[in-house]
Structure formats: structure tokens, C-alpha cells
Design a protein around this motif. Structure first.
Motif, PDB file in Angstrom:
ATOM      1  N   THR A  62       0.911  -1.108   0.085  1.00  0.00           N
ATOM      2  CA  THR A  62       0.109  -0.082  -0.094  1.00  0.00           C
ATOM      3  C   THR A  62       0.964   1.091  -0.004  1.00  0.00           C
ATOM      4  O   THR A  62       0.787   2.196  -0.767  1.00  0.00           O
ATOM      5  CB  THR A  62      -1.104  -0.067   1.281  1.00  0.00           C
ATOM      6  OG1 THR A  62      -1.845  -1.082   1.059  1.00  0.00           O
ATOM      7  CG2 THR A  62      -1.777   1.189   1.130  1.00  0.00           C
ATOM      8  N   ASN A  65       2.476   1.992  -3.212  1.00  0.00           N
ATOM      9  CA  ASN A  65       1.535   2.390  -4.378  1.00  0.00           C
ATOM     10  C   ASN A  65       1.606   1.665  -5.527  1.00  0.00           C
ATOM     11  O   ASN A  65       1.558   2.086  -6.676  1.00  0.00           O
ATOM     12  CB  ASN A  65       1.672   3.949  -4.613  1.00  0.00           C
ATOM     13  CG  ASN A  65       0.388   4.184  -5.483  1.00  0.00           C
ATOM     14  OD1 ASN A  65      -0.708   3.894  -5.176  1.00  0.00           O
ATOM     15  ND2 ASN A  65       0.577   5.189  -6.258  1.00  0.00           N
ATOM     16  N   SER A  67      -0.032  -0.836  -6.658  1.00  0.00           N
ATOM     17  CA  SER A  67      -1.346  -0.897  -7.428  1.00  0.00           C
ATOM     18  C   SER A  67      -1.967   0.102  -8.255  1.00  0.00           C
ATOM     19  O   SER A  67      -2.916   0.080  -8.749  1.00  0.00           O
ATOM     20  CB  SER A  67      -2.330  -1.618  -6.453  1.00  0.00           C
ATOM     21  OG  SER A  67      -2.660  -0.442  -5.278  1.00  0.00           O
ATOM     22  N   TYR A  70      -5.619   1.269  -8.844  1.00  0.00           N
ATOM     23  CA  TYR A  70      -6.585   0.146  -8.473  1.00  0.00           C
ATOM     24  C   TYR A  70      -6.515   0.223  -6.701  1.00  0.00           C
ATOM     25  O   TYR A  70      -5.864   0.966  -6.204  1.00  0.00           O
ATOM     26  CB  TYR A  70      -5.750  -0.972  -8.762  1.00  0.00           C
ATOM     27  CG  TYR A  70      -5.802  -0.956 -10.320  1.00  0.00           C
ATOM     28  CD1 TYR A  70      -6.742  -0.998 -11.189  1.00  0.00           C
ATOM     29  CD2 TYR A  70      -4.613  -1.582 -10.873  1.00  0.00           C
ATOM     30  CE1 TYR A  70      -6.744  -0.855 -12.642  1.00  0.00           C
ATOM     31  CE2 TYR A  70      -4.323  -1.579 -12.306  1.00  0.00           C
ATOM     32  CZ  TYR A  70      -5.492  -1.283 -13.057  1.00  0.00           C
ATOM     33  OH  TYR A  70      -5.409  -1.340 -14.400  1.00  0.00           O
ATOM     34  N   PRO A  72      -6.144  -0.876  -2.930  1.00  0.00           N
ATOM     35  CA  PRO A  72      -4.937  -1.833  -2.494  1.00  0.00           C
ATOM     36  C   PRO A  72      -5.453  -3.325  -2.131  1.00  0.00           C
ATOM     37  O   PRO A  72      -6.517  -3.649  -2.406  1.00  0.00           O
ATOM     38  CB  PRO A  72      -4.875  -1.098  -0.976  1.00  0.00           C
ATOM     39  CG  PRO A  72      -5.443   0.129  -1.166  1.00  0.00           C
ATOM     40  CD  PRO A  72      -6.465   0.072  -2.208  1.00  0.00           C
ATOM     41  N   PHE A  73      -4.171  -4.141  -2.015  1.00  0.00           N
ATOM     42  CA  PHE A  73      -4.649  -5.585  -2.258  1.00  0.00           C
ATOM     43  C   PHE A  73      -5.100  -6.047  -0.626  1.00  0.00           C
ATOM     44  O   PHE A  73      -4.546  -5.387   0.444  1.00  0.00           O
ATOM     45  CB  PHE A  73      -3.298  -6.183  -2.170  1.00  0.00           C
ATOM     46  CG  PHE A  73      -2.509  -6.043  -3.569  1.00  0.00           C
ATOM     47  CD1 PHE A  73      -3.118  -7.039  -4.809  1.00  0.00           C
ATOM     48  CD2 PHE A  73      -1.366  -5.245  -3.784  1.00  0.00           C
ATOM     49  CE1 PHE A  73      -2.529  -6.719  -5.812  1.00  0.00           C
ATOM     50  CE2 PHE A  73      -0.843  -5.164  -5.063  1.00  0.00           C
ATOM     51  CZ  PHE A  73      -1.390  -5.645  -6.124  1.00  0.00           C
ATOM     52  N   LEU A 105       4.295  -8.699 -10.011  1.00  0.00           N
ATOM     53  CA  LEU A 105       3.152  -7.879  -9.716  1.00  0.00           C
ATOM     54  C   LEU A 105       3.431  -6.780 -10.800  1.00  0.00           C
ATOM     55  O   LEU A 105       2.152  -6.506 -11.342  1.00  0.00           O
ATOM     56  CB  LEU A 105       3.420  -7.300  -8.221  1.00  0.00           C
ATOM     57  CG  LEU A 105       2.699  -8.037  -7.307  1.00  0.00           C
ATOM     58  CD1 LEU A 105       2.936  -7.245  -5.803  1.00  0.00           C
ATOM     59  CD2 LEU A 105       1.226  -8.476  -7.379  1.00  0.00           C
ATOM     60  N   LYS A 109       0.482  -6.409 -13.704  1.00  0.00           N
ATOM     61  CA  LYS A 109      -0.288  -5.183 -13.619  1.00  0.00           C
ATOM     62  C   LYS A 109      -0.106  -4.734 -15.187  1.00  0.00           C
ATOM     63  O   LYS A 109      -1.313  -4.313 -15.704  1.00  0.00           O
ATOM     64  CB  LYS A 109       0.482  -4.360 -12.778  1.00  0.00           C
ATOM     65  CG  LYS A 109       0.054  -2.791 -12.941  1.00  0.00           C
ATOM     66  CD  LYS A 109       0.683  -1.990 -11.974  1.00  0.00           C
ATOM     67  CE  LYS A 109      -0.029  -0.169 -11.956  1.00  0.00           C
ATOM     68  NZ  LYS A 109       0.585   0.553 -11.098  1.00  0.00           N
ATOM     69  N   THR A 158     -11.483  -6.901 -10.193  1.00  0.00           N
ATOM     70  CA  THR A 158     -10.627  -5.989 -10.014  1.00  0.00           C
ATOM     71  C   THR A 158      -9.300  -6.456 -10.163  1.00  0.00           C
ATOM     72  O   THR A 158      -9.089  -7.711 -10.275  1.00  0.00           O
ATOM     73  CB  THR A 158     -11.082  -5.547  -8.694  1.00  0.00           C
ATOM     74  OG1 THR A 158     -10.528  -6.556  -7.590  1.00  0.00           O
ATOM     75  CG2 THR A 158     -12.469  -5.114  -8.471  1.00  0.00           C
ATOM     76  N   PHE A 159      -8.221  -5.675 -10.229  1.00  0.00           N
ATOM     77  CA  PHE A 159      -6.808  -6.234 -10.317  1.00  0.00           C
ATOM     78  C   PHE A 159      -6.458  -6.766  -8.987  1.00  0.00           C
ATOM     79  O   PHE A 159      -5.707  -8.091  -9.271  1.00  0.00           O
ATOM     80  CB  PHE A 159      -6.020  -4.828 -10.232  1.00  0.00           C
ATOM     81  CG  PHE A 159      -4.481  -5.104 -10.359  1.00  0.00           C
ATOM     82  CD1 PHE A 159      -4.233  -5.850 -11.299  1.00  0.00           C
ATOM     83  CD2 PHE A 159      -3.656  -4.674  -9.335  1.00  0.00           C
ATOM     84  CE1 PHE A 159      -2.609  -6.328 -11.320  1.00  0.00           C
ATOM     85  CE2 PHE A 159      -2.184  -4.924  -9.312  1.00  0.00           C
ATOM     86  CZ  PHE A 159      -1.681  -5.549 -10.511  1.00  0.00           C
ATOM     87  N   ASP A 160      -6.975  -6.574  -7.786  1.00  0.00           N
ATOM     88  CA  ASP A 160      -6.775  -7.310  -6.699  1.00  0.00           C
ATOM     89  C   ASP A 160      -7.155  -8.762  -6.971  1.00  0.00           C
ATOM     90  O   ASP A 160      -6.505  -9.747  -6.678  1.00  0.00           O
ATOM     91  CB  ASP A 160      -7.416  -6.933  -5.486  1.00  0.00           C
ATOM     92  CG  ASP A 160      -7.024  -7.609  -4.076  1.00  0.00           C
ATOM     93  OD1 ASP A 160      -6.244  -7.497  -3.733  1.00  0.00           O
ATOM     94  OD2 ASP A 160      -8.240  -8.140  -3.608  1.00  0.00           O
ATOM     95  N   VAL A 163      -4.915 -10.608  -9.399  1.00  0.00           N
ATOM     96  CA  VAL A 163      -3.641 -11.242  -8.815  1.00  0.00           C
ATOM     97  C   VAL A 163      -3.856 -12.466  -7.927  1.00  0.00           C
ATOM     98  O   VAL A 163      -3.445 -13.552  -8.359  1.00  0.00           O
ATOM     99  CB  VAL A 163      -3.052 -10.161  -8.151  1.00  0.00           C
ATOM    100  CG1 VAL A 163      -1.727 -10.886  -7.336  1.00  0.00           C
ATOM    101  CG2 VAL A 163      -2.659  -9.295  -8.861  1.00  0.00           C
TER     102      VAL A 163
END
Length: 201
Positions: A62, A65, A67, A70, A72-73, A105, A109, A158-160, A163
């Protein structure tokens, strides 16, 4: 147990007849840690043992940054990230592992952004299907529908969650491949072994 139709994308996690993912982690060391700009993010949350927990990884990512725009994980995704690279089964991550994760990551991304052409910040089911296919996996419609249901909210991934899905696909594929000695997409599991393996992923 039979899982036919694995892809064959070269250079991914799986290799051979199995699918992969962009940015496969390597096994090398990383000299000159103190000069590495990532070392500051890592040491800001790592304890004296030089390891970070899932909670600390969440804080570290976090603060860095990675992400971007997007969200945060979440903590569960951070646990999956640690599990993906936890070769000593410590349930924590050292700096070398963190470096590997950072590389993976960033590749994920870039892959996510290349599929999310409308820059909505999410993938719809068609985009998610394209993402999985581009990693070399050839899954049935039933399997893809299961992935969408598991990793989407209101039909959007979502990106989270993307992943988390990449990590699960990689881990389950690696697990299956170890049992598929003939590399034919067929493996045998006893029930207790199957439960143990899937729960540990």
C-alpha cells in the motif's frame, strides 16, 4: 482426476503442456540490497528478523503504491502472495522473495492493463477469459464460469482479484503437474491427499 486442455504458453509459470502467467519469478539472489530502492519499502515494515508477514506485506504494498489507481491488495491476496514464494514454509517473506514478488506484480499489472483496453479498472467476463487464454490456459466454459463467479463482483474482476486468480491458477497447476508425471493432463489423487493439497494452496 482428469483436467484436460492445458495451454502451452512458453515462459510462464507452468511451462510444458500447462498454462503460465506473465512475470514468472526466478530463483536468483539480489546483491546490493541496501542500494535497492525497494529495500526502503521493505525495511520500513520488516522486523528485526528481516521478514514480513501478510499484514506487513499489505502495508508495504500500500505504501509503495504498486497497485496505482487500483484499490490496495486485501489481506487474503497478500497471504496468497506469500504462499506463492514461501519456499521455507515460514509464512513470511524475506527481501529476496519480495523482490521476486515485485517483478511478478509489475508483469501482472502490465498484463491486466493490456487486457483492460477501456481502462475501466476492471475486467468483464470476456476480458477475463482473454486474460486466462493469453496465459496459455485452455479451460472449459464451465471452468471459466467458475473462475468468473469466484473472482468477480457484479461480473467485474478487479486487479486485486485478478492477482489472486493468477496465484491460484499457478499454484493449482503446479500441484497438478507434480502428480501428472506423464504430462498428459491426467493425475491420480486419493481423497485425503486431494483435500490436503487443495487446502494448502
Amino acid at each position: 482426476m482428469n483436467f484436460p486442455g492445458y495451454g502451452g504458453a512458453p515462459g510462464g509459470f507452468g511451462g510444458g503442456p500447462y498454462g503460465g502467467a506473465p512475470g514468472a519469478p526466478g530463483m536468483g539472489g539480489f546483491p546490493g540490497q541496501a542500494q535497492d530502492p525497494l529495500y526502503g519499502y521493505f525495511t520500513a515494515v520488516a522486523g528485526q528478523d528481516g521478514q514480513i508477514s501478510a499484514e506487513e506485506l499489505q502495508q508495504c504494498l500500500t505504501q509503495s503504491n504498486i497497485s496505482g489507481g487500483y484499490k490496495p491488495f486485501n489481506l487474503e491476496t497478500c497471504r496468497l502472495m506469500i504462499g506463492m514464494l514461501d519456499r521455507d514454509y515460514s509464512h513470511t517473506m524475506g527481501f529476496n522473495e519480495f523482490k521476486e514478488l515485485w517483478s511478478v506484480l509489475n508483469a501482472w499489472k502490465q498484463h491486466f492493463m493490456s487486457i483492460d483496453r477501456d481502462q475501466s479498472g476492471t475486467m468483464d467476463p470476456q476480458e477475463m477469459h482473454q486474460a486466462v487464454v493469453s496465459m496459455g490456459y485452455r479451460l472449459s466454459s464451465q471452468a471459466m464460469n467458475g473462475i468468473i463467479k469466484r473472482y468477480s463482483t457484479h461480473g467485474k474482476v478487479t486487479f486485486d482479484d485478478y492477482v489472486a486468480c493468477c496465484i491460484k491458477l499457478r499454484s493449482l497447476t503446479d500441484l497438478f503437474r507434480r502428480r501428472d508425471q506423464a504430462q498428459q493432463g491426467v493425475a491420480s489423487f486419493q481423497y485425503d491427499d486431494f483435500i490436503h493439497c487443495t487446502m494448502s494452496v
